[in-house]
Design a protein around this motif. Structure first.
Motif, PDB file in Angstrom:
ATOM      1  N   UNK A   1       0.843  -1.203   0.000  1.00  0.00           N
ATOM      2  CA  UNK A   1       0.000   0.000   0.000  1.00  0.00           C
ATOM      3  C   UNK A   1       0.873   1.246   0.000  1.00  0.00           C
ATOM      4  N   UNK A   2       1.912   1.247   0.812  1.00  0.00           N
ATOM      5  CA  UNK A   2       2.826   2.387   0.895  1.00  0.00           C
ATOM      6  C   UNK A   2       3.458   2.671  -0.471  1.00  0.00           C
TER       7      UNK A   2
ATOM      8  N   UNK B   1       1.427   6.008  -7.360  1.00  0.00           N
ATOM      9  CA  UNK B   1       0.237   6.648  -7.925  1.00  0.00           C
ATOM     10  C   UNK B   1       0.284   8.161  -7.709  1.00  0.00           C
ATOM     11  N   UNK B   2       0.723   8.576  -6.528  1.00  0.00           N
ATOM     12  CA  UNK B   2       0.840  10.002  -6.254  1.00  0.00           C
ATOM     13  C   UNK B   2       1.864  10.676  -7.149  1.00  0.00           C
ATOM     14  N   UNK B   3       2.999  10.019  -7.356  1.00  0.00           N
ATOM     15  CA  UNK B   3       4.037  10.566  -8.212  1.00  0.00           C
ATOM     16  C   UNK B   3       3.587  10.687  -9.656  1.00  0.00           C
ATOM     17  N   UNK B   4       2.883   9.683 -10.142  1.00  0.00           N
ATOM     18  CA  UNK B   4       2.410   9.707 -11.530  1.00  0.00           C
ATOM     19  C   UNK B   4       1.410  10.840 -11.738  1.00  0.00           C
ATOM     20  N   UNK B   5       0.427  10.955 -10.831  1.00  0.00           N
ATOM     21  CA  UNK B   5      -0.575  12.010 -10.995  1.00  0.00           C
ATOM     22  C   UNK B   5       0.060  13.389 -10.873  1.00  0.00           C
ATOM     23  N   UNK B   6       0.987  13.543  -9.949  1.00  0.00           N
ATOM     24  CA  UNK B   6       1.699  14.814  -9.801  1.00  0.00           C
ATOM     25  C   UNK B   6       2.398  15.186 -11.103  1.00  0.00           C
TER      26      UNK B   6
ATOM     27  N   UNK C   1       4.262  11.815   1.408  1.00  0.00           N
ATOM     28  CA  UNK C   1       2.870  12.237   1.584  1.00  0.00           C
ATOM     29  C   UNK C   1       1.893  11.413   0.749  1.00  0.00           C
ATOM     30  N   UNK C   2       2.245  11.128  -0.503  1.00  0.00           N
ATOM     31  CA  UNK C   2       1.356  10.310  -1.321  1.00  0.00           C
ATOM     32  C   UNK C   2       1.162   8.925  -0.728  1.00  0.00           C
ATOM     33  N   UNK C   3       2.258   8.328  -0.262  1.00  0.00           N
ATOM     34  CA  UNK C   3       2.191   7.013   0.389  1.00  0.00           C
ATOM     35  C   UNK C   3       1.312   7.067   1.634  1.00  0.00           C
ATOM     36  N   UNK C   4       1.481   8.114   2.420  1.00  0.00           N
ATOM     37  CA  UNK C   4       0.737   8.241   3.672  1.00  0.00           C
ATOM     38  C   UNK C   4      -0.740   8.503   3.405  1.00  0.00           C
ATOM     39  N   UNK C   5      -1.053   9.248   2.355  1.00  0.00           N
ATOM     40  CA  UNK C   5      -2.458   9.445   2.012  1.00  0.00           C
ATOM     41  C   UNK C   5      -3.118   8.124   1.634  1.00  0.00           C
ATOM     42  N   UNK C   6      -2.395   7.267   0.953  1.00  0.00           N
ATOM     43  CA  UNK C   6      -2.953   5.954   0.647  1.00  0.00           C
ATOM     44  C   UNK C   6      -3.233   5.153   1.909  1.00  0.00           C
ATOM     45  N   UNK C   7      -2.311   5.233   2.857  1.00  0.00           N
ATOM     46  CA  UNK C   7      -2.492   4.531   4.128  1.00  0.00           C
ATOM     47  C   UNK C   7      -3.641   5.143   4.924  1.00  0.00           C
ATOM     48  N   UNK C   8      -3.770   6.467   4.892  1.00  0.00           N
ATOM     49  CA  UNK C   8      -4.867   7.132   5.600  1.00  0.00           C
ATOM     50  C   UNK C   8      -6.228   6.723   5.046  1.00  0.00           C
ATOM     51  N   UNK C   9      -6.320   6.632   3.716  1.00  0.00           N
ATOM     52  CA  UNK C   9      -7.585   6.207   3.114  1.00  0.00           C
ATOM     53  C   UNK C   9      -7.917   4.778   3.540  1.00  0.00           C
ATOM     54  N   UNK C  10      -6.920   3.909   3.555  1.00  0.00           N
ATOM     55  CA  UNK C  10      -7.148   2.540   4.022  1.00  0.00           C
ATOM     56  C   UNK C  10      -7.575   2.524   5.478  1.00  0.00           C
TER      57      UNK C  10
ATOM     58  N   UNK D   1      -4.305   4.206  -2.626  1.00  0.00           N
ATOM     59  CA  UNK D   1      -4.698   3.502  -1.410  1.00  0.00           C
ATOM     60  C   UNK D   1      -6.074   2.873  -1.532  1.00  0.00           C
ATOM     61  N   UNK D   2      -7.008   3.604  -2.133  1.00  0.00           N
ATOM     62  CA  UNK D   2      -8.355   3.069  -2.339  1.00  0.00           C
ATOM     63  C   UNK D   2      -8.320   1.842  -3.245  1.00  0.00           C
ATOM     64  N   UNK D   3      -7.553   1.910  -4.318  1.00  0.00           N
ATOM     65  CA  UNK D   3      -7.461   0.771  -5.231  1.00  0.00           C
ATOM     66  C   UNK D   3      -6.845  -0.440  -4.551  1.00  0.00           C
ATOM     67  N   UNK D   4      -5.842  -0.214  -3.704  1.00  0.00           N
ATOM     68  CA  UNK D   4      -5.230  -1.324  -2.981  1.00  0.00           C
ATOM     69  C   UNK D   4      -6.208  -1.929  -1.983  1.00  0.00           C
ATOM     70  N   UNK D   5      -6.995  -1.094  -1.333  1.00  0.00           N
ATOM     71  CA  UNK D   5      -8.010  -1.607  -0.403  1.00  0.00           C
ATOM     72  C   UNK D   5      -9.016  -2.481  -1.143  1.00  0.00           C
ATOM     73  N   UNK D   6      -9.477  -1.997  -2.291  1.00  0.00           N
ATOM     74  CA  UNK D   6     -10.427  -2.776  -3.075  1.00  0.00           C
ATOM     75  C   UNK D   6      -9.800  -4.078  -3.565  1.00  0.00           C
ATOM     76  N   UNK D   7      -8.528  -4.020  -3.929  1.00  0.00           N
ATOM     77  CA  UNK D   7      -7.832  -5.223  -4.386  1.00  0.00           C
ATOM     78  C   UNK D   7      -7.769  -6.277  -3.279  1.00  0.00           C
ATOM     79  N   UNK D   8      -7.520  -5.839  -2.061  1.00  0.00           N
ATOM     80  CA  UNK D   8      -7.398  -6.780  -0.946  1.00  0.00           C
ATOM     81  C   UNK D   8      -8.738  -7.198  -0.355  1.00  0.00           C
ATOM     82  N   UNK D   9      -9.773  -6.404  -0.561  1.00  0.00           N
ATOM     83  CA  UNK D   9     -11.029  -6.654   0.141  1.00  0.00           C
ATOM     84  C   UNK D   9     -12.243  -6.789  -0.758  1.00  0.00           C
ATOM     85  N   UNK D  10     -12.063  -6.733  -2.056  1.00  0.00           N
ATOM     86  CA  UNK D  10     -13.203  -6.855  -2.952  1.00  0.00           C
ATOM     87  C   UNK D  10     -14.166  -5.694  -2.761  1.00  0.00           C
ATOM     88  N   UNK D  11     -15.442  -5.987  -2.614  1.00  0.00           N
ATOM     89  CA  UNK D  11     -16.456  -4.941  -2.493  1.00  0.00           C
ATOM     90  C   UNK D  11     -16.745  -4.584  -1.040  1.00  0.00           C
TER      91      UNK D  11
END
Length: 200
Positions: A87-88, A94-99, A120-129, A185-195
């Motif tokens: 996730x990190x 993902x944050x670097x690419x969008x930036x 920060x991008x890594x941490x935002x992914x973790x925060x969303x999770x 982070x959201x995509x990784x959560x969905x990947x690990x947890x489905x719906x």
């Protein structure tokens, strides 16, 4: 008491170690490991990962490492070290690419002058999770005596970041990196947890 061999601790330690080494190898940090814009003479794909472990100053790293520790350690307890590390890294990429995609056209004339550092991008992914795994957990931002549910607080904060990303063009803060990290982070959560998006 959490053991020191947790990935959360290792991430904090590695980020801190790189920060302490930065004054001794500034050219390496600036030209090789920082994330440069796509098309820059200095860009290499490795930078999409390496920039996540670099920081500009003491305030930058202290704030990021505090957030990383607070949110990551609880997530690691339920999903494990490998998933947390994924996730990190993925969120940071993902944050670097969008930036880079959002800045490339604006600064094409000075493409070699811009670089990005920070977790920060890594941490935002973790925060969303965290908001998705523990939506009902009460947070006390800025030591507020009033607790706010993590789900509401983090997603409200994300909306503010998204608005700032759209309308604040000249800033030292890479808002689109935050937005990209949150999406990662959201995509990784969905990947690990489905719906199963909302728990507790």
């Amino acid at each position: 008491m959490p053991k020191f061999n947790l990935t959360t601790h290792k991430l904090v330690f590695f980020n801190s170690l790189i920060f302490l080494l930065t004054p001794f190898i500034p050219e390496v940090i600036r030209d090789l490991l920082s994330l440069h814009l796509f098309g820059s003479d200095f860009f290499i794909s490795l930078q999409l990962v390496s920039y996540q472990f670099l920081h500009n100053n003491l305030q930058h790293i202290l704030f990021n490492m505090l957030l990383l520790y607070v949110f990551a350690i609880e997530i690691e307890a339920i999903i494990g070290a490998r998933k947390l590390l994924a996730i990190y890294i993925v969120s940071g990429v993902a944050g670097g690419i969008l930036h880079n995609l959002t800045l490339y056209n604006d600064f094409i004339a000075n493409i070699n002058d811009f670089r990005l550092v920070g977790a920060s991008g890594s941490i935002w992914g973790i925060m969303i999770c965290y908001a998705l795994y523990f939506p009902g957990t009460k947070l006390h931002p800025f030591f507020s005596p009033i607790g706010i549910k993590a789900g509401w607080f983090i997603f409200s904060f994300f909306i503010i970041e998204f608005i700032l990303a759209l309308f604040v063009k000249e800033s030292q803060t890479a808002y689109f990196a935050h937005v990209g990290g949150a999406i990662g982070g959201l995509l990784m959560f969905l990947y690990y947890n489905g719906i199963k998006i909302w728990r507790n």
